[in-house]
Design an enzyme around this catalytic site. Structure first.
Site, PDB file in Angstrom:
ATOM      1  N   GLY A 236      41.329 149.207  55.681  1.00 34.84           N
ATOM      2  CA  GLY A 236      39.906 149.198  56.205  1.00 34.84           C
ATOM      3  C   GLY A 236      39.532 150.682  56.380  1.00 34.84           C
ATOM      4  O   GLY A 236      38.586 150.922  56.066  1.00 34.84           O
ATOM      5  N   GLY A 464      47.867 147.020  56.147  1.00 29.96           N
ATOM      6  CA  GLY A 464      48.636 147.597  55.266  1.00 29.96           C
ATOM      7  C   GLY A 464      49.609 148.984  55.860  1.00 29.96           C
ATOM      8  O   GLY A 464      50.310 149.562  55.115  1.00 29.96           O
ATOM      9  N   GLU A 702      45.828 158.946  61.458  1.00 27.15           N
ATOM     10  CA  GLU A 702      44.677 159.641  61.022  1.00 27.15           C
ATOM     11  C   GLU A 702      45.194 161.397  61.314  1.00 27.15           C
ATOM     12  O   GLU A 702      44.528 161.918  60.867  1.00 27.15           O
ATOM     13  CB  GLU A 702      43.604 159.325  62.238  1.00 27.15           C
ATOM     14  CG  GLU A 702      43.046 157.929  61.420  1.00 27.15           C
ATOM     15  CD  GLU A 702      42.042 157.489  62.498  1.00 27.15           C
ATOM     16  OE1 GLU A 702      42.786 156.852  63.555  1.00 27.15           O
ATOM     17  OE2 GLU A 702      40.827 157.431  62.298  1.00 27.15           O
TER      18      GLU A 702
HETATM   19 MO1  MOS Z   1      40.161 154.223  61.671  1.00 25.51          MO
HETATM   20  S1  MOS Z   1      38.435 155.353  61.600  1.00 25.51           S
HETATM   21  O1  MOS Z   1      39.706 152.384  62.073  1.00 25.51           O
HETATM   22  O2  MOS Z   1      40.714 154.200  60.138  1.00 25.51           O
END
Ligand code: MOS
Length: 743
Positions: A236, A464, A702
């Site tokens: 996503g 994933g 992230e």
């Molecule tokens: Mo986060 S911007 O929902 O990969």
């Protein structure tokens, strides 16, 4: 201890056998029809005439929906805090707001028929002169009220101007980053099945609850009439935090026709129909003493936004917690352009922001003649420098030192453009990493069956990242069951509402809530056993209990967990656990809770052609407790490659005459492939952040992106002595500056 182990993905066998069913592969009792979106071929203006007669006569066509016959729809309710839950009306009028915006939706018996007929819809427009070029509209920059996630638009501490102008060493540079897009392997897709007043929506999404709310409020239906099913999502990266036009149009048409409808965006359509990462122009100013101590930091960002829906990436936000300096300034400004809306793209703001700031730190190290690792260590803050609260569990220096040691940083070329390996100029680069830890409200249910299996149930998604696997581990650990006695059921809107997957918050929220649900079950079943004359545990102290191997032991006495369940609860027993959102967790006010890391990269640059090749890359991270060593490492490596991609590859190019993206496929919008990543590793330090949650675990996905691009860019500088500040660093930007030398 199951938590932390490198357990293989529990859904792995299903995936490799093709038995994990994704949205577009779902099937309904009735043969579904297929929908295809026809997009506007102008960037701004108005539809003056739309002729659907040819399309309607085309083979297999069942419906052509345009703004003239689309059902009335709800409009976004701005009082709903998060955009992704709001209505998202489609075909709601003749205005065209950006290139590719839907002008018609064609439904036919097959996908090919729908696509062919969509090409036969004839549209006349009056064109207006749209704004597509950010450099041409600088005078329209404005300050938003807040940036993404409710963060502050501007911050200021001390007196930046005075401190910077009197600093012994100064860096003052501009960095630009391009439009970027999430391009998940599974395109945005759905199957909508009507039955009576209800709609069952199989949809590829990150947050089931936002999909349900957005569809319900757009179609003006009761949420209880919408049933979302999302057992698997093929990536996503932010682009599935909300549903887009494909799902809304499928739902409208399914209701109108009373038949199931499937829609999948083509790869090309994704470039105009989901949100983009805004382009940015960032000015970074660093002022330091000769010993490297920063006295002033400023990070000012200008980005594009859409007049349809404001979106401001938090590009300068991580700079607020990164380094100590008494005088500071951050600022975000927006320029409206008639392009698709901006939306969260993985590591929103942090990715382009750290690319700029960590490049500037490298420039400062170069100006000071200082080791860039030492420069960062010298500026390590003791408190969060803008919030004046302590960090919960900060280990940046450990990551820097461990990374430098493992990478062999002491062997780096200290002078730029000084090392050759055949035709390759070789360079080393590094960067620090930081990312905020987010927490969202989440409920999870754990059910113990009479067979002795624990079933975890939630509307949570696995995009994933490994959610099925880590929740298996957390439940197995808490209940003392082998992992094959745990079953995780996700993606069903009738189950308890979770945070969904996004912002790297999924693992921390859902594992904590599962842990708490299991704790409730343990306490309940123990109390029952210890007070039940039929149990071997009768009369013993529940505080001494150990749950392991499917048994509950107190001292020498033991009973199977299953027995306790069956005796008191022949149908099984369940409990829920929850986590509060950040706003309701006092630790978020008292502490600066983040994850940390350090990236190291070695590149080779061809001395004649300027071809840039990554040679190796290492990241060392501090993320609190690791829930699964394998899936966490995969997330971090994926993130690091995303950084490599931002440094060298990704660039969505807009035609500034039409507002169309011209790099509209993965042959022109470049991302790294396997051959571009010869050697990469991610190492996680042992840790436990007690301020984050009861498990001490924080999100990882992230963090891997934050700073990794700068490590690559700094390595390119170290290899060549050339600093490219207009990302991505492509050959054409290096080549004119390469020295002409004989090889
Ligand atoms: Mo986060 S911007 O929902 O990969």
């Amino acid at each position: 201890m199951m938590i932390g182990e490198a357990l293989n993905r529990v859904d792995g066998p299903l995936k490799v056998a093709g038995q994990a069913t994704y949205a577009y592969e779902q099937w309904a009792a009735d043969q579904p029809l297929y929908g295809f979106i026809a997009g506007a071929t102008i960037g701004k203006g108005r539809i003056t005439r739309i002729d659907t007669s040819l399309a309607e006569r085309s083979p297999g066509v069942r419906m052509v929906m345009t703004h003239r016959n689309a059902p009335a729809q709800g409009t976004p309710d701005l009082s709903t805090a998060w955009e992704y839950w709001r209505a998202y009306p489609a075909l709601s009028g003749p205005d065209v707001n950006h290139y590719g915006e839907p002008v018609a939706f064609v439904v036919a018996t097959t996908f090919e028929q729908a696509r062919a007929a969509a090409n036969l819809v004839q549209v006349d427009y009056t064109q207006e002169s749209g704004h597509y070029d950010i450099t041409a509209h600088r005078d329209q920059a404005y300050a938003p009220e807040a940036v993404n996630a409710g963060l502050q638009t501007d911050t200021a501490v001390g007196d930046f101007d005075t401190a910077f102008s009197t600093a012994a060493v100064r860096v003052d540079q501009r960095y630009t980053t391009p439009y970027e897009l999430s391009q998940p392997m599974e395109p945005h897709a759905c199957l909508v099945v009507p039955s009576g007043a209800d709609l069952t929506v199989y949809v590829s999404c990150q947050i089931v609850d936002s999909a349900r709310s957005s569809i319900a409020s757009t179609l003006q239906l009761d949420e209880q009439r919408i049933h979302i099913v999302t057992p698997y999502t093929g990536g996503g990266f932010g682009s599935k935090l909300r549903v887009h036009h494909e799902t809304i149009l499928a739902a409208l048409a399914a209701r109108a026709l009373g038949q199931p409808i499937k829609v999948a965006l083509t790869r090309q359509q994704i470039f105009h129909l989901v949100g983009l990462r805004p382009t940015s122009d960032q000015r970074v100013r660093l002022g330091a003493e000769r010993d490297g101590r920063l006295v002033a930091i400023a990070h000012e960002v200008t980005m594009n936004t859409s007049p349809l829906k404001e979106y401001a990436e938090q590009t300068a936000a991580t700079t607020r917690s990164l380094y100590a300096a008494p005088n500071r300034l951050t600022r975000h400004r927006l320029i409206p352009l008639d392009l698709p809306r901006g939306e969260d793209v993985r590591a929103p703001g942090e990715a382009p922001g750290m690319l700029a700031v960590e490049s500037a730190m490298d420039e400062l190290a170069d100006a000071l003649g200082m080791d860039p690792v030492e420069l960062r260590i010298r500026n390590e803050p003791e408190y969060d420098p803008e919030r004046d609260v302590p960090f919960s569990d900060r280990h940046t220096i450990d990551c820097l030192r461990e990374g430098a040691r493992r990478f062999g940083w002491e062997h780096r070329p200290t002078k730029p453009a000084s090392r050759r390996d055949g035709r390759w100029l070789v360079g080393y680069g590094m960067s620090a990493a930081i990312r905020g830890h987010f927490q969202m409200p989440t409920r999870m249910r754990v059910r113990l069956t009479p067979e002795g299996t624990a079933v975890v149930q939630s509307d949570m998604t696995d995009i994933g990242t490994g959610t099925y696997t880590i929740l298996t581990q957390v439940a197995a650990d808490a209940l003392g069951l082998p992992p094959d006695r745990v079953r995780v059921e996700l993606g069903i809107s009738e189950y308890p509402v979770s945070s969904g997957s996004g912002g790297s918050w999924g693992s921390g929220n859902t594992s904590t809530a599962v842990h708490r649900a299991c704790a409730v079950l343990r306490e309940k079943l123990l109390a029952e056993a210890c007070t039940d004359a039929h149990s071997p545990l009768h009369g013993l102290d529940p505080a001494e209990a150990v749950f392991s191997d499917g048994n509950v032991r107190i001292g020498r006495a033991s009973e199977a967990l299953r027995e306790i369940v069956v005796r008191g609860h022949p149908e099984g027993v369940d409990a829920e656990g929850e986590t509060a959102g950040m706003a309701d967790d006092p630790n978020y006010k008292s502490y600066s809770i983040n994850t940390y890391g350090a990236h190291f990269a070695e590149v080779g640059v061809d001395a004649d052609t300027a071809e840039i090749r990554l040679r190796r890359m290492l990241g060392v991270f501090s993320v609190g407790r690791v829930l699964n060593a394998k899936t966490a490492r995969s997330q971090l490596i994926g993130g690091m490659i995303w950084g490599l991609s931002a440094a060298l590859d990704e660039d969505a190019v807009v035609d500034t005459r039409s507002g169309a993206f011209v790099t509209r496929d993965l042959a022109n919008y470049l991302v790294p492939v396997h051959a571009d990543v010869p050697e990469i590793d991610a190492v996680m330090l042992e840790g436990y952040d007690e301020k984050a949650n009861v498990l001490g675990a924080k999100g990882v996905g992230e963090l891997g992106i934050c700073g990794s691009g700068a490590a690559v860019a700094n390595a390119v500088f170290n290899a060549t002595g050339i600093r490219v500040r207009d990302f991505p660093i492509t050959l054409d930007k290096l080549l004119p500056h390469l020295p002409l030398v004989a090889t």
